[in-house]
Write an enzyme that holds these catalytic residues in place. Structure first.
Site, PDB file in Angstrom:
ATOM      1  N   VAL A 286       0.833  -1.203   0.000  1.00 34.44           N
ATOM      2  CA  VAL A 286       0.000   0.000   0.000  1.00 34.44           C
ATOM      3  C   VAL A 286       0.868   1.253   0.000  1.00 34.44           C
ATOM      4  CG1 VAL A 286      -1.716   1.316   1.299  1.00 34.44           C
ATOM      5  CG2 VAL A 286      -1.922  -1.166   1.109  1.00 34.44           C
ATOM      6  N   ALA A 287       1.980   1.199   0.751  1.00 35.69           N
ATOM      7  CA  ALA A 287       2.859   2.368   0.854  1.00 35.69           C
ATOM      8  C   ALA A 287       3.496   2.718  -0.485  1.00 35.69           C
ATOM      9  CB  ALA A 287       3.935   2.115   1.902  1.00 35.69           C
ATOM     10  N   ASP A 333      -7.782  22.948 -41.674  1.00 35.49           N
ATOM     11  CA  ASP A 333      -8.535  23.600 -42.731  1.00 35.49           C
ATOM     12  C   ASP A 333      -7.924  24.977 -42.966  1.00 35.49           C
ATOM     13  OD1 ASP A 333     -10.427  24.058 -44.631  1.00 35.49           O
ATOM     14  OD2 ASP A 333     -12.094  24.332 -43.251  1.00 35.49           O
ATOM     15  N   ASP A 654     -16.015  17.842 -42.151  1.00 33.24           N
ATOM     16  CA  ASP A 654     -14.835  17.632 -41.317  1.00 33.24           C
ATOM     17  C   ASP A 654     -15.085  16.654 -40.172  1.00 33.24           C
ATOM     18  OD1 ASP A 654     -13.151  19.625 -42.622  1.00 33.24           O
ATOM     19  OD2 ASP A 654     -14.486  21.098 -41.727  1.00 33.24           O
TER      20      ASP A 654
END
Length: 926
Positions: A286-287, A333, A654
């Site tokens: 966990v640590a 574009d 597009d």
């Protein structure tokens, strides 16, 4: 357009009106209301159906089911199983808060996106039961007859059967910025959507009037077909999602291996009981799991979205922020993104003199100059006549918008440019209209490519003004205006005009020719009625005046933005519906490509294999006259080359490419709803420069994530070192740091400074670096070496020494170490304090990678300093609060020990500044 759809549209375009009305069971009186109601039930409402929205519950749950979130759920279970209920609850609380925050941010972005959508006009005029009535556009059905006029948005696909001077802006479908001429007779061009007598849903009438018969509504229109294509396209996983999943797997493997190693060592080396060894190992797992990673990532991304919103970029998904930072190619574009979407006159050419026109855009200050000198229109006879033609042979009006609004055009952009030209020249429009009142118009049509108006001159004679294509103008002109004198036009004159026009065309400029003729003297029309002024009789024996050239100018900010992209090794590929000449001219002018760039049209692209296209997009290339499927394919081929692709766009054409791209960018001002729905980001100012700013923010976010990762990982080594001491001494030396103290660092003291690192501003020079390699990861070799071999090792030595220092004060080694009593609690507290104060130095050192912290401002990041203060206060609370002393095994420190702690960060910070200085010096030499 798909082949079957193209065939359907062609069939409708070619049929006679009578046959079409039979097919759609309608008449010149329109549909009966009862029949229209039946068709509405049959075909459904005339709307573009949005993609089926996912359940809000499902969207909410997704924020709690990422790999990192699952790891935290598991960590909480492990902590509870190990008897640390408070720890498990704390981990789960962090996960819940992070998931709720992420969902809220996503929901807020979607609401902002919805507010940007622009709906089509609500009503349309139709003929039903023989009378004209207004209905909601949603009620329009196939077979309806409806009317259009300038400014109307076209609500359905329709066949034109009657029109006058009709021009339609089809840029939302084709990307072409110049309005298209429409008529009631079938003509089919080479390009898509080129049927002359068909209008498409989602496009706009720029001038003229028309009547049409609807043949497709809703999702059966071309607009709807492309929208459906977009909705069927699955969105690719964001690079950050892939990277966090990879990091989660790496950290989980590291944590589990360490846990297993400690479990085995505790049993076989220390000979601890299996139960206590297992709990000890679970605590270590966990640590070593970075519980603060997920909330820090979320906050860092959220802060990035907020900064980007201030710079006109709205993110719909948090992960899009970092994806922008990885962008290697922008498929952009042209119209409205790279350019201003405002046709602007820049040259006036007369046979005897040439002029330059300054000032781009509507209502900007500008002048007409010759040889660098401002021109007095009153002294330039030829120029004065040309400007009169430009103003009087014109049906467009331009009105200045209110504050923060754009100027409004009622008509075509080309004619609007001529209106603005006359204003820049100081011509009073109202005065000219009164001085030369119009008495007749001969509307423009695509066959002759001319428009003429007849006005009444001050002499009382009719005067004919004509503008249009040069090829058409030269055919009707037999004279030319030269320095105020009218003379016969010669072959040399014609060739001179053609040569200069070709020169302008190569520069990507659009030209219009102007001519006039006063009906006087021996003119055949003298004495004729105005009805006798027809195209055949009026548009002949004209006096050629000159040319006006115009273009859609680049945005002023685009030049610096393109240079930034080049410095950052980001390629720009222009993908536009405009002509190849115009596209290449703009691309070279603003520096996107060199003059050697390859230009590929949509028709040529169809002939390319995927392999050939993959090769083409690796080099300098421009795509012109492209269709929706083309844009989608271009983005796909870039991705096959390993590129991270950002694709921009505003039209429905597009949208598939926006959905396919790693980051889709839609225009907020001119963009269609379909484009906005498909995109990940919306530009509220439609400006390419805002994309570059967003990319910079994205790179900053990724850099900050690495800084945070370095910061949290370097504390793992000093957290593990005390346990190593415990194991190597076979338990003779009690644990210098308890599991609860380890988790105090991970979930308490580390978290706030880490969050501060997540909002650090851009480091100088971040846009002078190339995008990170695709095979690199958040957890790279440099971070591992720094975290475990430099920062972590130094902190381990200092914290271990601090433990033995306190024990030495209490009599060790003459007094044996005991895992109970005030001395032991004070010693572990000192170890914890040393780690925390080493982390204070690490927080400052991690703020920059190469630059000096002083260059970005020692106190500029207030959140880090707030976190440091909270760290110290939290340590004091743990060591001086009685019931917390029991839970965390802490005790009070004296003044000397506090002084020792406060001295720790100073040398660590200064030594790191020295290292960065050496790195900068070495880099500058190379």
């Amino acid at each position: 357009m798909a082949n079957n759809e193209s065939t359907k549209v062609d069939d409708v375009a070619k049929k006679s009106l009578e046959a079409l009305m039979i097919d759609y069971q309608t008449t010149s009186q329109g549909l009966a209301q009862e029949e229209a109601d039946n068709r509405l039930k049959k075909y459904g409402e005339n709307t573009i159906q949005a993609a089926k929205k996912r359940s809000e519950i499902l969207i909410f749950v997704e924020n709690f089911t990422s790999m990192m979130a699952i790891l935290l759920w598991a960590s909480g279970i492990i902590a509870m199983f190990a008897g640390m209920l408070e720890l498990g609850v704390a981990i789960w609380t962090v996960n819940v808060i992070n998931g709720c925050f992420s969902y809220w941010q996503q929901h807020a972005a979607q609401k902002a996106t919805d507010s940007l959508k622009k709906m089509l006009p609500s009503y349309v005029k139709v003929t039903r039961n023989g009378s004209v009535k207004q209905i909601r556009e949603e009620e329009l059905v196939p077979g309806d007859l409806f009317a259009l006029q300038a400014g109307d948005s076209i609500p359905a696909d329709a066949r034109i059967f009657n029109c006058s001077n009709l021009q339609v802006d089809e840029s939302s479908l084709t990307g072409e910025s110049v309005p298209v001429d429409k008529g009631d007779q079938y003509q089919h061009g080479d390009d898509e959507f080129a049927q002359n007598n068909i209008v498409f849903a989602g496009t706009t009438v720029t001038s003229g009037t028309a009547s049409g018969i609807v043949f497709a509504t809703g999702m059966t229109t071309e607009f709807g077909r492309i929208a459906q294509l977009t909705q069927n396209q699955k969105k690719v996983m964001y690079p950050l999602q892939r990277e966090l999943n990879q990091l989660t797997r790496q950290l989980t493997l590291i944590a589990v291996l360490i846990g297993v190693a400690f479990f085995l060592l505790a049993i076989f080396f220390v000979h601890s009981p299996i139960a206590s060894s297992f709990i000890f190992a679970l605590g270590m797992i966990v640590a070593f799991i970075p519980e603060g990673l997920l909330p820090t990532v979320t906050l860092s991304l959220a802060q990035g979205t907020q900064r980007m919103a201030k710079r006109h970029a709205l993110l719909k998904n948090l992960n899009s922020v970092e994806t922008l930072g990885e962008t290697t190619v922008i498929c952009s574009d042209k119209t409205g993104t790279l350019t201003q979407n405002q046709m602007t006159v820049n040259h006036i050419w007369l046979i005897s003199k040439q002029y330059e026109v300054s000032g781009t855009g509507y209502f900007t200050n500008g002048t007409v100059t010759s040889a660098g000198q401002s021109v007095d229109i009153g002294e330039e006879a030829d120029l004065k006549i040309l400007l009169q033609i430009a103003k009087l042979d014109n049906d467009t009006e331009v009105t200045e918008g209110k504050k923060d609004e754009k100027s409004k055009i009622l008509g075509t952009p080309t004619e609007a440019a001529l209106v603005i030209l006359s204003r820049k020249a100081g011509i009073n429009s109202r005065h000219e209209n009164q001085k030369f009142p119009r008495i007749k118009e001969l509307p423009f049509d695509s066959k002759r490519k001319l428009m003429s108006t007849i006005s009444k001159a001050q002499t009382g004679n009719p005067i004919i003004y004509t503008k249009g294509a040069l090829s058409s103008e030269l055919q009707i002109c037999d004279r030319i205006l030269d320095a105020g004198q009218i003379r016969t036009i010669t072959d040399a004159d014609r060739q001179k005009v053609l040569d200069v026009n070709e020169k302008y065309s190569r520069e990507g400029l659009r030209s219009l020719a102007f001519s006039f003729r006063e009906v006087a003297g021996q003119d055949p029309l003298v004495g004729q009625k105005i009805d006798d002024y027809t195209i055949k009789t009026a548009e002949t024996h004209m006096v050629f005046v000159g040319l006006v050239t115009m273009s859609d100018p680049p945005r002023p900010e685009i030049f610096d933005a393109v240079k930034k992209c080049h410095r950052a090794s980001i390629r720009i590929i222009m993908v536009t519906g405009d002509s190849p000449i115009t596209a290449k001219s703009i691309a070279t002018k603003i520096g996107i490509t060199s003059d050697k760039a390859q230009v590929i049209t949509g028709n040529e692209l169809d002939q390319l294999s995927d392999n050939d296209l993959q090769k083409a997009v690796k080099g300098e290339v421009i795509f012109a006259r492209v269709a929706p499927e083309h844009k989608f394919r271009i983005v796909s081929m870039c991705q096959k080359n390993g590129e991270v692709v950002a694709s921009t766009g505003d039209g429905v054409n597009d949208a598939p490419a926006l959905k396919r791209a790693d980051i889709g960018i839609a225009m907020g001002v001119t963009g269609t709803d379909v484009a906005k729905d498909a995109a990940d980001m919306i530009l509220t100012d439609d400006n390419f420069a805002s994309i570059v700013s967003a990319i910079e923010e994205g790179r900053t976010v990724y850099s900050n994530l690495q800084k945070f990762l370095l910061y949290i990982l370097n504390s793992n080594v000093p957290e593990a070192a005390p346990s190593v001491v415990f194991l190597l001494t076979r338990g003779l030396v009690p644990l210098p740091l308890t599991v609860m103290q380890i988790l105090t660092v991970d979930l308490g003291t580390d978290l706030l400074p880490a969050l501060g690192l997540g909002i650090e501003k851009s480091e100088p020079g971040i846009m002078d670096l190339p995008p990170r390699p695709q095979d690199s990861h958040l957890l790279n070799r440099s971070i591992v070496i720094k975290a475990f071999g430099l920062y972590g090792l130094v902190a381990s030595i200092i914290s271990t020494c601090a433990y033995f220092f306190v024990n030495g004060v209490h009599g060790w080694p003459s007094v044996s170490l005991m895992s109970s009593g005030t001395g032991y609690a004070e010693a572990t507290t000192m170890t914890l304090g040393a780690i925390i104060f080493c982390q204070i130095a690490a927080a400052m050192n991690c703020r920059t990678q190469i630059s000096s912290v002083f260059s970005v401002g020692l106190f500029s990041n207030r959140r880090i300093w707030l976190g440091i203060i909270v760290e110290i206060v939290l340590l004091a609370v743990l060591m001086y609060t009685p019931f917390l002393q029991v839970v965390f095994n802490t005790g009070p420190l004296d003044r000397v020990e506090w002084f020792f702690l406060f001295c720790i960060p100073i040398p660590l910070f200064l030594l790191e500044e020295l290292r960065k200085w050496i790195v900068r010096k070495v880099a500058s030499r190379h």
